[in-house]
Design an enzyme around this catalytic site. Structure first.
Site, PDB file in Angstrom:
ATOM      1  CB  CYS A   1       2.484  57.565   3.118  1.00 20.30           C
ATOM      2  SG  CYS A   1       1.812  57.615   1.433  1.00 20.30           S
TER       3      CYS A   1
ATOM      4  CG  HIS B   1      -1.276  60.196   4.881  1.00 21.32           C
ATOM      5  ND1 HIS B   1      -0.008  60.560   5.276  1.00 21.32           N
ATOM      6  CD2 HIS B   1      -1.181  59.860   3.571  1.00 21.32           C
ATOM      7  CE1 HIS B   1       0.816  60.459   4.240  1.00 21.32           C
ATOM      8  NE2 HIS B   1       0.128  60.027   3.200  1.00 21.32           N
TER       9      HIS B   1
END
Length: 500
Positions: free
Chosen positions: A345, A446
Site C-alpha cells: 500500500c 492488504h
C-alpha cells in the site's frame, strides 16, 4: 460497557474474549465502540456512502466502509460480519494534531484535533442510531470505551465514554491494568474524578493482566472497594496467547517480540504513521522467518534478506521518516547487494519516483521524491478505494483474500509488469508492479499473507520453506482460547446479570 483507567489496559482483547464466550453460549452478541482512534482498519461490506447515480462504482464495485481492526476482530469473535455500525466514528491519525475522520465508514477528510473536538457532539445522533441498529440484532451488546473514562476535562465533548453511557443508558465496568502498576491509584483516582451520576453508572471493576499470587493483591481490592463503593468483579490473569491475535494500535510495536531461529531475515522499518501492520502477522508466525521491526534510531541490519515497507496513513511524511532515520540509504544499499524489497500500500507508493498530494489530503500540499526503485508515480486524491478481495492470482495460481484501502492513484511504466494478476468475478486485472530484476515489488492489497498457499509461494521465492500453518484457523483457535481464559477467570453469569 467496558471502560479503562488508561489506554492499552486490555479493553479490546477483553471484549473480544467476552464476545466469543457469550456467543458460544448461544447468545446473539455484537461489539460496539462509538469512536476508535487507530490506523489499523478493516473493510466492511456495508457502507453509508451514496452510490453513483447509475448504481455503479468504478470497476463495477459497490461502496464499502471501514471500521477499526479491533471491532472487526470482535465481530469475528461473535461469528458475524463486521459492520460500520459497530464503530461509527474512526479517527486515523495523519499528523500529531490531526486525523482523517471516518463517519459510518465514509471519510469526511482530514481534521485538526481542536476542530474535531468542536464537531463531534454533532455526530452523536448518528452514533446513537448505529448503537440502536446494533442492539436490534443482538441479545447482548458489549460496548468498548476509549482510553480513560476519567478524562473529565473532555466530558462536555465526550462521545465515547461516560457521556455515551449516559445517553445509551448502559452500565459500566471499569478495567485496571495490573501489569502497568498503579492499579489501586488509577481506580480510586477514576472514582474521585467522576461526578456522582457517572460513579453511579459503574457497576463494578475488573483487574486485568495479572501475574503471580493474587492473594497478595486482595487487600488492595478491599481498599479500592472501601474508597469507591464499587464491587470487585474479578481478576483476569495474563493471557499468553495475545500475540496470536491482531494488535489494535502501534503501541504493540514499541515492545516487539522478535522471532529467531529461522532461515530468512525480514526487516520492517517502524514508520511514524504505520497502518494495518497486522499484514505481517502471518509471516511472524512462520518458523522459517526471523521478523524484526526496526525502531527509530536503529539501522537496518546488513544481514537482512527482505525489507518490507508497510502501510502508512501519511505516505509523504513517512518518506521523510525514512530519510530522517537514514533508512533510505540502508534500503538502497540493500538493493545494490542484491536484497529484496516489498512495499504494501503506502510502502508500494514509496518505492516509486514521486508521491504528490496536490490537495493536501494527508498533510501540507506538495510532492515528495520516492525511493525510485519502481517506475511508478502516485497522486493522493480521489475517493478512497475500499474493497474486499477474494480472487485467484494467475501468476502464482494461488487463491488470495484481502482488501484494498487507499486514496492514492498510481501510474507509470512499472505497472506494465504487475506483481499479481487478480482473477475475480469473471475478469482479470493487474495489481502492483515488479522491477526488471524481480527483486523489488509491491501492490495495494492488504492481508495478502493470510492466504496460506500464497504465503508459501512467496516464501519459496525468497528461499524459505513455509510451515503447514492454517492462519485463519490459528486466529479462531486463539479466540477460543481467549474465551476459555475469560470463562476460567471471571463469573460470566454474574457479569451478564449486570447488563440491561
Amino acid at each position: 460497557m467496558i471502560q479503562g483507567t488508561a489506554s492499552d489496559v486490555g479493553k479490546s482483547l477483553l471484549v473480544a474474549g467476552l464476545c466469543r464466550a457469550y456467543a458460544r453460549r448461544g447468545l446473539q452478541v455484537r461489539p460496539f465502540k462509538a469512536q476508535n482512534m487507530s490506523n489499523n482498519a478493516a473493510v466492511t461490506a456495508d457502507s453509508d456512502a451514496a452510490p453513483d447515480p447509475d448504481g455503479q462504482q468504478p470497476h463495477g464495485e459497490r461502496p464499502q466502509g471501514e471500521i477499526g481492526r479491533a471491532q472487526a476482530l470482535q465481530a469475528r469473535a461473535c461469528g458475524v460480519p463486521p459492520s460500520i455500525h459497530m464503530n461509527p466514528v474512526l479517527l486515523k491519525p495523519q499528523t500529531n494534531v490531526g486525523s482523517q475522520v471516518v463517519l459510518r465508514g465514509r471519510s469526511l477528510g482530514n481534521c485538526p484535533a481542536r476542530t474535531y473536538h468542536q464537531m463531534r457532539q454533532g455526530m452523536m445522533p448518528a452514533i446513537l442510531d448505529s448503537f440502536e441498529r446494533t442492539c436490534a440484532e443482538a441479545d447482548l451488546v458489549l460496548v468498548e470505551g476509549a482510553g480513560s473514562g476519567a478524562e473529565v476535562y473532555l466530558r462536555q465533548c465526550d462521545i465515547t465514554n461516560m457521556y455515551f453511557a449516559e445517553r445509551a443508558e448502559v452500565p459500566v465496568v471499569i478495567v485496571g491494568d495490573l501489569d502497568k502498576g498503579g492499579t489501586m491509584a488509577s481506580l480510586v483516582g477514576t472514582w474521585l474524578l467522576l461526578d456522582q451520576a457517572d460513579r453511579d453508572r459503574v457497576v463494578g471493576y475488573l483487574v486485568n493482566k495479572f501475574r503471580g499470587d493474587f492473594s497478595l493483591f486482595e487487600p488492595a481490592c478491599a481498599t479500592i472497594t472501601e474508597h469507591t463503593g464499587w464491587p470487585f468483579l474479578g481478576v483476569v490473569r495474563w493471557f499468553e496467547g495475545a500475540h496470536r491475535l491482531p494488535a489494535e494500535d502501534s503501541l504493540a510495536l514499541e515492545r516487539p517480540a522478535e522471532t529467531s531461529g529461522g532461515t530468512v531475515n525480514i526487516a520492517i522499518p517502524r514508520l511514524s504513521r504505520v497502518a494495518n501492520f497486522d499484514d505481517l502477522d502471518p509471516l511472524a508466525a512462520e518458523p522459517a522467518v526471523n521478523l524484526r521491526w526496526i525502531q527509530p534510531g536503529q539501522p537496518i541490519p546488513a544481514t537482512t534478506d527482505v525489507i518490507i515497507l508497510p502501510g502508512s496513513k501519511a505516505t509523504r511524511a513517512d518518506l521523510e521518516t525514512l530519510r530522517r532515520e537514514g533508512w533510505d540509504i540502508d534500503i538502497l544499499a540493500h538493493v545494490r547487494r542484491g536484497g529484496r524489497v516489498l512495499g504494501l500500500c503506502a510502502g508500494f507508493q514509496m518505492l516509486g519516483r514521486v508521491v504528490r498530494d496536490p490537495d493536501g489530503i494527508e498533510g501540507p500540499p506538495g510532492e515528495t521524491p520516492g525511493l525510485g526503485l519502481l517506475e511508478i508515480e502516485t497522486t493522493i486524491g480521489g475517493d478512497k478505494r475500499l474493497l474486499e478481495l477474494d480472487a485467484q492470482d494467475r501468476h502464482s495460481g494461488c487463491r488470495l483474500t484481502g482488501y484494498e484501502m487507499h486514496m492514492g492513484r498510481t501510474t507509470g511504466a512499472g505497472l506494465e509488469h504487475p506483481w499479481l494478476a487478480l482473477d475475480a468475478a469473471g475478469r482479470t486485472r493487474p495489481e502492483g508492479a515488479v522491477s526488471a530484476d524481480g527483486r523489488v515489488m509491491g501492490g495495494y492489497v492488504h492481508g495478502i499473507f493470510a492466504s496460506d498457499a500464497f504465503r508459501a509461494h512467496w516464501l519459496e521465492q525468497i528461499g524459505a520453506r513455509a510451515a503447514q500453518i492454517d492462519f485463519e484457523a490459528r486466529i479462531e483457535a486463539a479466540l477460543d482460547a481467549l474465551a476459555d481464559h475469560c470463562e476460567a477467570n471471571l463469573d460470566l453469569d454474574a457479569l451478564l446479570a449486570l447488563a440491561r
